[in-house]
Design a protein around this motif. Structure first.
Motif, PDB file in Angstrom:
ATOM      1  N   LEU A  67     -14.703   4.464 -18.144  1.00 44.02           N
ATOM      2  CA  LEU A  67     -14.786   5.407 -16.830  1.00 44.02           C
ATOM      3  C   LEU A  67     -14.081   5.870 -16.111  1.00 44.02           C
ATOM      4  O   LEU A  67     -12.887   4.447 -16.147  1.00 44.02           O
ATOM      5  CB  LEU A  67     -16.092   5.511 -16.154  1.00 44.02           C
ATOM      6  N   THR A  68     -13.066   6.657 -15.472  1.00 42.06           N
ATOM      7  CA  THR A  68     -12.418   6.148 -14.031  1.00 42.06           C
ATOM      8  C   THR A  68     -12.802   5.771 -12.864  1.00 42.06           C
ATOM      9  O   THR A  68     -14.135   6.218 -12.875  1.00 42.06           O
ATOM     10  CB  THR A  68     -11.351   7.277 -13.748  1.00 42.06           C
ATOM     11  N   GLN A  69     -12.325   5.314 -11.934  1.00 39.43           N
ATOM     12  CA  GLN A  69     -12.873   4.680 -10.906  1.00 39.43           C
ATOM     13  C   GLN A  69     -14.079   5.347 -10.404  1.00 39.43           C
ATOM     14  O   GLN A  69     -14.521   5.486  -9.485  1.00 39.43           O
ATOM     15  CB  GLN A  69     -12.290   4.340  -9.938  1.00 39.43           C
ATOM     16  N   SER A  70     -13.066   6.491 -10.303  1.00 41.63           N
ATOM     17  CA  SER A  70     -13.771   7.952  -9.377  1.00 41.63           C
ATOM     18  C   SER A  70     -15.159   8.254 -10.370  1.00 41.63           C
ATOM     19  O   SER A  70     -15.950   8.840  -9.227  1.00 41.63           O
ATOM     20  CB  SER A  70     -12.709   9.287  -9.211  1.00 41.63           C
ATOM     21  N   GLU A  71     -15.274   8.468 -11.226  1.00 39.31           N
ATOM     22  CA  GLU A  71     -16.228   8.074 -12.037  1.00 39.31           C
ATOM     23  C   GLU A  71     -17.345   7.892 -11.523  1.00 39.31           C
ATOM     24  O   GLU A  71     -18.723   7.776 -11.584  1.00 39.31           O
ATOM     25  CB  GLU A  71     -16.277   8.878 -13.527  1.00 39.31           C
ATOM     26  N   ILE A  72     -16.995   5.911 -11.741  1.00 42.60           N
ATOM     27  CA  ILE A  72     -17.889   5.194 -11.072  1.00 42.60           C
ATOM     28  C   ILE A  72     -18.572   5.615  -9.436  1.00 42.60           C
ATOM     29  O   ILE A  72     -19.421   4.603  -9.673  1.00 42.60           O
ATOM     30  CB  ILE A  72     -16.695   4.072 -11.674  1.00 42.60           C
ATOM     31  N   ARG A  92     -20.838   7.999 -10.218  1.00 39.69           N
ATOM     32  CA  ARG A  92     -21.795   7.801 -10.975  1.00 39.69           C
ATOM     33  C   ARG A  92     -23.020   6.539  -9.590  1.00 39.69           C
ATOM     34  O   ARG A  92     -24.440   7.194  -9.505  1.00 39.69           O
ATOM     35  CB  ARG A  92     -21.920   7.271 -11.837  1.00 39.69           C
ATOM     36  N   ILE A  93     -22.074   6.158  -9.040  1.00 41.34           N
ATOM     37  CA  ILE A  93     -23.736   4.823  -7.966  1.00 41.34           C
ATOM     38  C   ILE A  93     -23.402   5.740  -6.478  1.00 41.34           C
ATOM     39  O   ILE A  93     -24.283   5.222  -6.126  1.00 41.34           O
ATOM     40  CB  ILE A  93     -22.537   3.898  -7.753  1.00 41.34           C
ATOM     41  N   GLY A  94     -22.501   6.206  -5.802  1.00 35.06           N
ATOM     42  CA  GLY A  94     -22.523   7.058  -4.872  1.00 35.06           C
ATOM     43  C   GLY A  94     -22.186   6.476  -4.299  1.00 35.06           C
ATOM     44  O   GLY A  94     -22.403   6.199  -2.572  1.00 35.06           O
ATOM     45  N   VAL A  95     -20.539   5.722  -4.193  1.00 40.34           N
ATOM     46  CA  VAL A  95     -20.258   4.708  -3.047  1.00 40.34           C
ATOM     47  C   VAL A  95     -18.818   5.794  -3.364  1.00 40.34           C
ATOM     48  O   VAL A  95     -18.665   6.462  -3.989  1.00 40.34           O
ATOM     49  CB  VAL A  95     -20.081   3.407  -3.191  1.00 40.34           C
ATOM     50  N   SER A  96     -17.888   5.237  -2.384  1.00 39.24           N
ATOM     51  CA  SER A  96     -16.524   5.936  -2.686  1.00 39.24           C
ATOM     52  C   SER A  96     -15.252   5.087  -3.372  1.00 39.24           C
ATOM     53  O   SER A  96     -16.041   3.625  -4.047  1.00 39.24           O
ATOM     54  CB  SER A  96     -15.601   5.351  -0.763  1.00 39.24           C
ATOM     55  N   GLN A  97     -14.374   5.584  -3.918  1.00 42.67           N
ATOM     56  CA  GLN A  97     -13.359   5.176  -5.475  1.00 42.67           C
ATOM     57  C   GLN A  97     -12.920   3.995  -4.671  1.00 42.67           C
ATOM     58  O   GLN A  97     -12.599   2.814  -5.168  1.00 42.67           O
ATOM     59  CB  GLN A  97     -12.807   6.518  -5.553  1.00 42.67           C
ATOM     60  N   MET A  98     -12.222   4.088  -3.215  1.00 40.91           N
ATOM     61  CA  MET A  98     -12.144   2.704  -2.476  1.00 40.91           C
ATOM     62  C   MET A  98     -12.738   1.226  -3.092  1.00 40.91           C
ATOM     63  O   MET A  98     -12.188   0.601  -3.258  1.00 40.91           O
ATOM     64  CB  MET A  98     -11.669   3.109  -1.659  1.00 40.91           C
ATOM     65  N   GLN A  99     -14.052   1.942  -3.063  1.00 42.82           N
ATOM     66  CA  GLN A  99     -15.058   0.378  -2.919  1.00 42.82           C
ATOM     67  C   GLN A  99     -14.626   0.192  -4.706  1.00 42.82           C
ATOM     68  O   GLN A  99     -14.935  -0.950  -4.458  1.00 42.82           O
ATOM     69  CB  GLN A  99     -16.808   0.770  -2.654  1.00 42.82           C
ATOM     70  N   ILE A 100     -15.360   0.847  -5.632  1.00 38.40           N
ATOM     71  CA  ILE A 100     -15.535   0.574  -7.120  1.00 38.40           C
ATOM     72  C   ILE A 100     -13.917  -0.056  -6.677  1.00 38.40           C
ATOM     73  O   ILE A 100     -13.920  -1.170  -7.690  1.00 38.40           O
ATOM     74  CB  ILE A 100     -14.887   1.479  -7.736  1.00 38.40           C
ATOM     75  N   SER A 101     -12.542   0.340  -6.033  1.00 37.88           N
ATOM     76  CA  SER A 101     -11.041  -0.495  -6.314  1.00 37.88           C
ATOM     77  C   SER A 101     -11.321  -1.883  -6.100  1.00 37.88           C
ATOM     78  O   SER A 101     -11.150  -2.656  -7.209  1.00 37.88           O
ATOM     79  CB  SER A 101      -9.797   0.238  -5.920  1.00 37.88           C
ATOM     80  N   ARG A 102     -12.212  -1.880  -4.925  1.00 38.84           N
ATOM     81  CA  ARG A 102     -12.080  -3.207  -4.192  1.00 38.84           C
ATOM     82  C   ARG A 102     -13.339  -4.199  -5.317  1.00 38.84           C
ATOM     83  O   ARG A 102     -13.221  -5.545  -5.333  1.00 38.84           O
ATOM     84  CB  ARG A 102     -13.221  -3.291  -2.682  1.00 38.84           C
ATOM     85  N   ILE A 103     -14.444  -3.659  -5.381  1.00 39.48           N
ATOM     86  CA  ILE A 103     -15.440  -4.451  -6.423  1.00 39.48           C
ATOM     87  C   ILE A 103     -14.739  -4.674  -7.613  1.00 39.48           C
ATOM     88  O   ILE A 103     -14.997  -5.773  -8.341  1.00 39.48           O
ATOM     89  CB  ILE A 103     -16.322  -3.179  -6.897  1.00 39.48           C
ATOM     90  N   LEU A 104     -13.766  -3.856  -8.254  1.00 37.55           N
ATOM     91  CA  LEU A 104     -13.011  -4.443  -9.751  1.00 37.55           C
ATOM     92  C   LEU A 104     -11.989  -5.686  -9.467  1.00 37.55           C
ATOM     93  O   LEU A 104     -12.252  -6.643 -10.171  1.00 37.55           O
ATOM     94  CB  LEU A 104     -12.654  -3.663 -10.053  1.00 37.55           C
TER      95      LEU A 104
END
Length: 281
Positions: A238-243, A246-258
């Motif tokens: 999945l892309t960061q935006s799709e993740i 699905r989780i209900g957060v921003s794409q920037m937060q997913i990028s930081r988590i990764l």
């Protein structure tokens, strides 16, 4: 000179048989030999003829073992000793063919020749001792069955575990080690080449597999959210935006988590490997 000496020193012309010779003409000679007493004046002549007719078989088996570090003359002489043993022990009244009895007898003698000289690799003592028993058992079963026995039959005859017999038969190949720089001969119409040229190369995927095994417990120890983000990104593609959706957060937060999770995993993996390298693993 003895009859055996005369037979064993026959010329190569006398030793040559046609490729189609199946030694079917040997049994009548054994029938004739059986009717004679060892004291009979014709006994030695008949026995010598049997040996003469069978010499190509011994020489053929000796050639099978060429290239294992022993001179052909030594192998040939050993195979002929095995032939003499087969001729003297064969019982035509059992109904089996001489060929089915002689082949394992001769090969057993040649293998004992290698066993008594040296083992190129370490073999457990129990396997060496069992290997000594397998030879006579093979000869006995070959005469009884009219063919070379299989591993199950040998195990039953010797009263040992099938696994031990199998290991012993495999270990029998450990008499002589071949250099990987030696030229291989596969009996095909292809140019010979050093064995090193036929060996495989290092497989890059092996390192990836090792890395995956090393990092698996580290992933399992991650917090639930970080572990799920990794699974969705790298296993579900999945892309960061799709993740993020699905989780209900921003794409920037997913990028930081990764970024934070991957950095942590890398540092932990490298820290675990460093002590292993220091002790030579």
């Amino acid at each position: 000179m003895t009859v055996e000496g005369t037979a064993l020193e026959s010329t190569s012309a006398r030793r040559s048989h046609s490729p189609g010779d199946s030694y079917d003409n040997i049994e009548p000679w054994f029938e004739k030999l059986r009717t004679l007493s060892p004291c009979d004046e014709h006994y030695d002549d008949v026995r010598a003829e049997v040996i003469r007719l069978s010499l190509p078989l011994a020489d053929h088996i000796a050639r099978k073992f060429v290239g294992r570090g022993e001179l052909f003359d030594d192998l040939e002489q050993t195979a002929r000793v095995g032939l003499l043993l087969a001729v003297d022990r064969f019982d035509v009244s059992r109904g089996s063919s001489f060929l089915s009895y002689a082949v394992p007898t001769i090969m057993g003698e040649v293998r004992r020749h290698f066993r008594d000289r040296t083992w190129a690799v370490h073999v457990p003592r129990r396997l060496k001792e069992l290997q000594v028993r397998i030879g006579p058992a093979t000869e006995e079963l070959s005469q009884r069955l009219g063919r070379v026995p299989n591993a199950h039959e040998l195990a039953a005859e010797l009263g040992v575990d099938l696994v031990e017999v199998t290991r012993t038969l495999v270990a029998s190949n450990g008499y002589q080690a071949n250099s990987i720089d030696a030229v291989s001969d596969d009996d095909r119409d292809t140019p010979t080449q050093p064995i090193t040229e036929s060996l495989g190369a290092d497989e890059p995927c092996y390192q990836l597999t090792e890395d995956a095994i090393a990092v698996r417990p580290l992933i399992a120890a991650l917090p639930e959210e970080e572990r799920q983000v990794l699974i969705m990104r790298f296993f579900e593609n999945l892309t960061q935006s799709e993740i993020a959706e699905r989780i209900g957060v921003s794409q920037m937060q997913i990028s930081r988590i990764l970024a934070r999770t991957l950095t942590s995993l890398r540092e932990q993996a490298l820290a675990e490997r460093a002590p292993a390298r220091e002790i030579g693993v």
